[in-house]
Enzyme design. Sequence first.
Site, PDB file in Angstrom:
ATOM      1  CB  SER A   3      77.754  33.063  50.066  1.00 54.72           C
ATOM      2  OG  SER A   3      77.175  32.327  48.853  1.00 54.72           O
ATOM      3  CE1 TYR A   4      77.248  31.387  44.327  1.00 51.99           C
ATOM      4  CE2 TYR A   4      76.105  33.394  42.595  1.00 51.99           C
ATOM      5  CZ  TYR A   4      75.862  32.003  43.388  1.00 51.99           C
ATOM      6  OH  TYR A   4      74.806  31.011  43.009  1.00 51.99           O
TER       7      TYR A   4
END
Length: 329
Positions: free
Chosen positions: A60-61
Amino acid sequence: MKYTKLGNTGLDVSRLCLGCMTFGAADVGNHSWTLDLQASRPIFRKAVDSGITFFDTANSYSGGTSEQMVGVLLKEMTRREEVVLATKMYFPYETPEGVKHRRGLSRKQVLAEIDASLARLGTDYVDLLQIHRWDHDTPIEETMCALNDVVRSGRARYLGASSMYAWQFAKAQEVARRNGWTPFVSMQNHVNLLYREEEREMIPLCADQGVGLIPWSPMARGRLTRPADEATQRLQTDDVGKRLYDKTGDQDRPVIQAVQDLAAKSGAKMAQIALAWVLAKPEVTAPIIGASKIAQLEDAVGALDVALADDEIAALEAPYVTHAISGHE
């Protein structure tokens, strides 16, 4: 650089893990302070040259662009078998192409997300696959079975978990053992001088079970690296940091001052004092450090040589007051 085993495994890791949330497209996701590929390159080079072999990112970064950059940079600078590559899954995200990935750890999502992460990282496997948080909407039996299948397929070598309650972690481990599935070998939890609630349950549990600790935010997202009144762009724009620490700002000031006082007395940097405190915990394998500048990385490596005396540790810990549980959401 110093090296150790990850918990009770035979896996060798550097005593510092480079956290890769800092690297990714700034216009994707909610981290406007991230560095692009060109700006990230010298920091990765410094990390590799300093002997860091442990790298942690997440699907998700920055909408998956962190994984993409990590894959490119590690391929440029080292050989795959020489590094320990970790990633995480659970949080929702949207890629630069507009593809939306849902939150959760259902079987469908676990199997889809590992394939997506491997494609972005440009590798056939990750060394450590971690669940980023506890999924309240999926039975833990379903998640652990799916994670076991990922390991059995060769797409991950080991499994780890991140912030949750100790009873949840114990439950997941028991489910894995009861079914002959792969258990977690590491816990990535929230540990620093401003937040020590993990000392009550999670750290003793991991110590008893031989689970390696790889704490996130060992310097409280920069708050332990500078005087309390000194602001930076990240402090002003980091919503996660604000959520974790703003409510306890007044309580935390004496702790920050204690770090500042010891740094002045010893000649070490505040960041080194804060990190040395985490490194001094015998249960800790490797704190996860973030760096947006080479100097920050140099300070972190220098912390490995800072040995705190018992009275210094006591002085750093004395101002702490009980905090509400945070970081599990």
